[in-house]
Write an enzyme that holds these catalytic residues in place. Structure first.
Site, mmCIF file in Angstrom:
data_model
loop_
_atom_site.group_PDB
_atom_site.id
_atom_site.type_symbol
_atom_site.label_atom_id
_atom_site.label_comp_id
_atom_site.label_asym_id
_atom_site.label_seq_id
_atom_site.Cartn_x
_atom_site.Cartn_y
_atom_site.Cartn_z
ATOM 1 C CG ASP A 7 4.496 1.154 8.382
ATOM 2 O OD1 ASP A 7 4.735 2.514 7.806
ATOM 3 O OD2 ASP A 7 3.775 0.106 8.121
ATOM 4 C CB CYS A 64 2.084 0.918 5.398
ATOM 5 S SG CYS A 64 1.178 0.538 4.396
ATOM 6 C CB THR A 66 1.871 -2.191 0.808
ATOM 7 O OG1 THR A 66 0.944 -2.242 2.090
ATOM 8 C CG2 THR A 66 2.341 -3.492 0.873
ATOM 9 C CG HIS A 97 -16.220 8.708 -9.126
ATOM 10 N ND1 HIS A 97 -16.220 7.835 -10.697
ATOM 11 C CD2 HIS A 97 -15.858 9.498 -10.865
ATOM 12 C CE1 HIS A 97 -16.296 8.486 -12.186
ATOM 13 N NE2 HIS A 97 -16.255 9.903 -11.797
ATOM 14 C CG HIS A 132 -19.864 9.981 -7.697
ATOM 15 N ND1 HIS A 132 -19.597 8.712 -8.893
ATOM 16 C CD2 HIS A 132 -19.775 10.796 -8.783
ATOM 17 C CE1 HIS A 132 -19.513 8.865 -10.187
ATOM 18 N NE2 HIS A 132 -19.859 9.529 -9.926
HETATM 19 C C1 RB5 Z 1 5.518 -3.182 7.351
HETATM 20 O O1 RB5 Z 1 6.456 -3.945 7.382
HETATM 21 C C2 RB5 Z 1 4.773 -3.224 6.064
HETATM 22 O O2 RB5 Z 1 3.694 -4.297 6.745
HETATM 23 C C3 RB5 Z 1 3.760 -2.733 6.963
HETATM 24 O O3 RB5 Z 1 4.857 -1.020 6.047
HETATM 25 C C4 RB5 Z 1 2.538 -2.359 5.484
HETATM 26 O O4 RB5 Z 1 3.503 -2.103 3.796
HETATM 27 C C5 RB5 Z 1 1.064 -3.669 5.540
HETATM 28 O O5 RB5 Z 1 0.515 -2.670 5.441
#
Ligand code: RB5
Length: 142
Positions: A7, A64, A66, A97, A132
């Site tokens: 994203d 993304c 996180t 694994h 595994h």
């Molecule tokens: C976008 O702001 C953020 O929420 C997305 O990139 C991600 O971290 C979601 O899990």
């Protein structure tokens, strides 16, 4: 063929992954997004995960903010094992694994040097198989 997806929160690293894969002689296909304009991560995660499910791509690197949202969406697809990793050892173990076929990274959580190290490690680490194999088969519930 490596499926790439991000994203806006992972766009910069996705663009950096391309030349890295080029130097490793690995082909890639970009499922977007195309800019830092705000978008919804499931749209890109689903498109790239589908390509892996269909066998058009072998595995994927999804990014993304996180690594969490984009991996959650990918993991709704049967046969997709997306591992959201923040340290190199997690990336390595996700191959050994869990036979992870998607590495999910968080651009807002890790610096590029760490991301690059994790990608290299993840790409070169084989699945250990054996006990595994049985465990990953049990992940699928229907
Ligand atoms: C976008 O702001 C953020 O929420 C997305 O990139 C991600 O971290 C979601 O899990």
């Amino acid at each position: 063929m490596i499926a790439l997806a991000s994203d806006h929160g992972g766009f910069e690293y996705k663009e950096r992954v391309k030349p890295l894969l080029d130097t490793l002689n690995l082909a890639w296909k970009d499922f977007g997004t195309d800019s830092e304009e705000s978008v919804d991560y499931p749209d890109f995660s689903h498109a790239a995960a589908r390509a892996i499910q269909l066998g058009e791509c072998d595995r994927g690197i999804f990014i993304c903010g996180t690594g969490i949202g984009i991996s959650l969406a990918a993991n709704r697809h049967h046969g997709i094992r997306a591992a959201a990793c923040q340290i190199p050892e997690a990336a390595r173990m996700s191959r050994l694994h869990n036979d992870a076929n998607v590495l999910a990274l968080g651009q807002r959580l890790i610096d590029w040097e760490t991301a690059e190290a994790m990608i290299r490690l993840w790409l070169e680490t084989p699945f250990e198989g054996g006990r595994h194999e049985r465990r990953i088969r049990k992940i699928e519930i229907e």
